[in-house]
Write a protein that holds these residues in place. Structure first.
Motif, PDB file in Angstrom:
ATOM      1  N   LEU A  24       4.260  -0.305  -9.395  1.00 22.85           N
ATOM      2  CA  LEU A  24       3.785  -1.278 -10.292  1.00 22.85           C
ATOM      3  C   LEU A  24       3.809  -2.606  -9.410  1.00 22.85           C
ATOM      4  N   ASP A  25       5.313  -2.614  -9.113  1.00 18.63           N
ATOM      5  CA  ASP A  25       5.817  -3.873  -8.223  1.00 18.63           C
ATOM      6  C   ASP A  25       4.871  -4.017  -6.804  1.00 18.63           C
ATOM      7  N   CYS A  26       4.589  -2.469  -6.272  1.00 19.26           N
ATOM      8  CA  CYS A  26       3.816  -2.773  -4.940  1.00 19.26           C
ATOM      9  C   CYS A  26       2.458  -2.851  -5.083  1.00 19.26           C
ATOM     10  N   ALA A  27       1.885  -2.343  -6.262  1.00 18.20           N
ATOM     11  CA  ALA A  27       0.721  -2.744  -6.533  1.00 18.20           C
ATOM     12  C   ALA A  27       0.253  -4.161  -6.680  1.00 18.20           C
ATOM     13  N   SER A  28       1.449  -4.910  -7.709  1.00 17.45           N
ATOM     14  CA  SER A  28       1.205  -6.364  -7.771  1.00 17.45           C
ATOM     15  C   SER A  28       1.270  -7.138  -6.708  1.00 17.45           C
ATOM     16  N   ALA A  29       2.077  -6.805  -5.733  1.00 18.83           N
ATOM     17  CA  ALA A  29       2.493  -7.616  -4.378  1.00 18.83           C
ATOM     18  C   ALA A  29       1.241  -7.403  -3.635  1.00 18.83           C
ATOM     19  N   ALA A  30       0.582  -6.322  -3.737  1.00 18.33           N
ATOM     20  CA  ALA A  30      -0.459  -6.099  -2.775  1.00 18.33           C
ATOM     21  C   ALA A  30      -1.864  -7.090  -3.457  1.00 18.33           C
ATOM     22  N   ALA A  31      -1.695  -6.954  -4.746  1.00 23.11           N
ATOM     23  CA  ALA A  31      -2.883  -7.644  -5.430  1.00 23.11           C
ATOM     24  C   ALA A  31      -2.421  -9.323  -5.060  1.00 23.11           C
ATOM     25  N   HIS A  32      -1.426  -9.563  -5.315  1.00 20.01           N
ATOM     26  CA  HIS A  32      -1.207 -10.987  -5.132  1.00 20.01           C
ATOM     27  C   HIS A  32      -1.475 -11.644  -3.829  1.00 20.01           C
ATOM     28  N   GLU A  57       4.033  -6.777   5.562  1.00 22.02           N
ATOM     29  CA  GLU A  57       5.405  -7.382   5.631  1.00 22.02           C
ATOM     30  C   GLU A  57       5.623  -7.920   3.930  1.00 22.02           C
ATOM     31  N   PHE A  58       4.669  -8.117   3.586  1.00 24.79           N
ATOM     32  CA  PHE A  58       4.699  -8.758   2.058  1.00 24.79           C
ATOM     33  C   PHE A  58       5.001  -7.567   1.196  1.00 24.79           C
ATOM     34  N   ILE A  59       4.226  -6.587   1.508  1.00 28.27           N
ATOM     35  CA  ILE A  59       4.134  -5.416   0.476  1.00 28.27           C
ATOM     36  C   ILE A  59       5.707  -4.845   0.830  1.00 28.27           C
ATOM     37  N   ASP A  60       6.168  -4.748   1.997  1.00 27.84           N
ATOM     38  CA  ASP A  60       7.401  -3.998   2.313  1.00 27.84           C
ATOM     39  C   ASP A  60       8.581  -4.994   1.607  1.00 27.84           C
ATOM     40  N   ARG A  61       8.643  -6.308   1.413  1.00 32.77           N
ATOM     41  CA  ARG A  61       9.393  -7.055   1.056  1.00 32.77           C
ATOM     42  C   ARG A  61       9.454  -6.762  -0.498  1.00 32.77           C
ATOM     43  N   ALA A  62       8.341  -6.632  -1.092  1.00 35.15           N
ATOM     44  CA  ALA A  62       8.289  -6.309  -2.692  1.00 35.15           C
ATOM     45  C   ALA A  62       8.979  -5.055  -2.716  1.00 35.15           C
ATOM     46  N   LEU A  63       8.630  -3.753  -2.071  1.00 33.13           N
ATOM     47  CA  LEU A  63       9.004  -2.618  -2.345  1.00 33.13           C
ATOM     48  C   LEU A  63      10.685  -2.581  -1.979  1.00 33.13           C
ATOM     49  N   ARG A  64      11.060  -3.375  -1.193  1.00 31.24           N
ATOM     50  CA  ARG A  64      12.480  -3.462  -0.850  1.00 31.24           C
ATOM     51  C   ARG A  64      13.528  -3.951  -2.110  1.00 31.24           C
ATOM     52  N   GLN A  65      12.557  -4.992  -2.655  1.00 29.28           N
ATOM     53  CA  GLN A  65      13.312  -5.732  -3.737  1.00 29.28           C
ATOM     54  C   GLN A  65      13.345  -4.638  -5.002  1.00 29.28           C
ATOM     55  N   ALA A  66      12.114  -3.865  -5.314  1.00 31.37           N
ATOM     56  CA  ALA A  66      11.827  -2.933  -6.402  1.00 31.37           C
ATOM     57  C   ALA A  66      12.992  -1.790  -6.300  1.00 31.37           C
ATOM     58  N   VAL A  67      13.115  -1.316  -4.957  1.00 33.38           N
ATOM     59  CA  VAL A  67      13.921  -0.106  -4.791  1.00 33.38           C
ATOM     60  C   VAL A  67      15.388  -0.637  -5.027  1.00 33.38           C
ATOM     61  N   ALA A  68      15.829  -1.977  -4.511  1.00 35.66           N
ATOM     62  CA  ALA A  68      17.059  -2.418  -4.621  1.00 35.66           C
ATOM     63  C   ALA A  68      17.525  -2.382  -6.344  1.00 35.66           C
ATOM     64  N   HIS A 113       8.031   4.453   0.887  1.00 32.69           N
ATOM     65  CA  HIS A 113       7.294   4.704   2.188  1.00 32.69           C
ATOM     66  C   HIS A 113       5.745   5.144   2.135  1.00 32.69           C
ATOM     67  N   ASP A 114       5.521   5.900   1.206  1.00 35.31           N
ATOM     68  CA  ASP A 114       4.109   6.444   0.865  1.00 35.31           C
ATOM     69  C   ASP A 114       3.322   5.265   0.317  1.00 35.31           C
ATOM     70  N   LEU A 115       3.880   4.394  -0.800  1.00 34.10           N
ATOM     71  CA  LEU A 115       3.355   3.428  -1.404  1.00 34.10           C
ATOM     72  C   LEU A 115       3.041   2.465  -0.244  1.00 34.10           C
ATOM     73  N   ALA A 140      -0.703  -0.876   2.389  1.00 32.43           N
ATOM     74  CA  ALA A 140      -0.958  -1.777   3.555  1.00 32.43           C
ATOM     75  C   ALA A 140      -2.166  -1.384   4.471  1.00 32.43           C
ATOM     76  N   THR A 141      -2.459  -0.026   4.524  1.00 29.00           N
ATOM     77  CA  THR A 141      -3.502   0.443   5.252  1.00 29.00           C
ATOM     78  C   THR A 141      -4.802   1.181   4.540  1.00 29.00           C
ATOM     79  N   GLY A 142      -4.290   1.678   3.120  1.00 28.58           N
ATOM     80  CA  GLY A 142      -5.526   2.025   2.525  1.00 28.58           C
ATOM     81  C   GLY A 142      -5.430   3.738   2.484  1.00 28.58           C
ATOM     82  N   ALA A 143      -4.292   4.310   3.149  1.00 27.55           N
ATOM     83  CA  ALA A 143      -4.401   5.733   3.366  1.00 27.55           C
ATOM     84  C   ALA A 143      -2.789   5.980   3.203  1.00 27.55           C
ATOM     85  N   ARG A 144      -2.758   7.071   2.567  1.00 29.53           N
ATOM     86  CA  ARG A 144      -1.090   7.855   2.494  1.00 29.53           C
ATOM     87  C   ARG A 144      -1.255   8.698   3.751  1.00 29.53           C
ATOM     88  N   VAL A 145      -0.099   8.333   4.500  1.00 33.15           N
ATOM     89  CA  VAL A 145       0.489   9.084   5.837  1.00 33.15           C
ATOM     90  C   VAL A 145       1.369  10.282   5.276  1.00 33.15           C
TER      91      VAL A 145
END
Length: 256
Positions: A106-114, A131-142, A236-238, A243-248
């Motif tokens: 949810l944090d990742c989706a919220s960051a992407a929408a924001h 970078e913005f999504i990566d920053r939000a994910l790092r904060q959520a995981v921490a 990483h999957d999120l 960020a790219t619209g596809a899951r690697v």
């Protein structure tokens, strides 16, 4: 013909048996409680509080970690198996508040929408989408990783310090016992064994307090490492998806 002999009374029992019984009776836990002084009570109450707190966090962490580990694969699968991101987000919003994987998503989706609707007025918003999504994910995981650490510091403290607290009670008890023996003028084994054996009970209490805490700390440390690895993999999957619209997908393992 035979000279009549008068029966002789058996010799009186020695005092050794009574002394041994008295020494054993002085080594009980009840006698230890009744002979506590101020420092003895402080040590005993400290060990009891440490034991209660450690068992509380042992039970609480075991229940929490078991629930997280049992639901992790289901929550991750529920996110990726939905046909659209909106349905996946609604699925994550329906998860319990204590569930960490849904909060990361949810944090990742919220960051992407924001970031998509922002105008770059703030410094953080001037970052590119990745970078913005990566920053939000790092904060959520921490944040979720920090929640898993609840009680771990106390378990480590109890496991490392409880034996020394019990040893302090033993040393103080032996000191008082030797003072009492010196004042009474008795230096026999029976006089020494009771008070010294009684003082050793404090060391045993310290060990009984420390051993479960230390074992639980090692167990939860390993369990948390596995959960951290799942956090990173899911994050990483999120990141790739939002960020790219596809899951690697992960690379296939080579066949042996």
């Amino acid at each position: 013909m035979f000279q009549e002999t008068t029966p002789t009374n058996p010799p009186p029992p020695t005092m050794g048996g009574d002394a041994n019984a008295q020494a054993i009776s002085q080594m009980g836990f009840d006698n230890l409680i009744h002979n506590f002084d101020a420092l003895g009570w402080i040590v005993f109450v400290t060990l009891v509080v440490m034991s209660l707190l450690s068992w509380y966090f042992i039970i609480a962490n075991f229940i929490r970690n078991s629930m997280i580990r049992s639901r992790a694969d289901k929550v991750i699968a529920a996110f990726w198996n939905n046909p659209s991101a909106q349905e996946s987000i609604r699925e994550m919003e329906a998860q319990p508040k204590s569930e960490p994987f849904s909060k990361i998503a949810l944090d990742c989706a919220s960051a992407a929408a924001h970031h998509q609707r922002s105008d770059g007025g703030r410094l953080a918003e001037s970052l590119n989408r990745s970078e913005f999504i990566d920053r939000a994910l790092r904060q959520a995981v921490a944040r979720e990783s920090l929640r898993l650490e609840g009680g771990m510091t106390l378990l480590a403290t109890v496991g490392s310090s409880a034996p020394f607290v019990g040893l302090l009670g033993t040393v103080w008890g032996i000191y008082n016992a030797l003072i009492g023996i010196g004042a009474s003028g008795e230096a026999s084994m029976q006089a020494v064994a009771g008070p010294v054996g009684e003082a050793l009970i404090m060391t045993a209490i310290g060990l009984f307090t420390a051993i479960p805490a230390l074992l639980a700390y090692n167990f939860f440390t390993r369990s948390n490492r596995l959960t951290y690895a799942q956090f990173d993999e899911f994050a990483h999957d999120l990141h790739d998806f939002f960020a790219t619209g596809a899951r690697v997908d992960a690379p296939a393992q080579p066949k042996k």
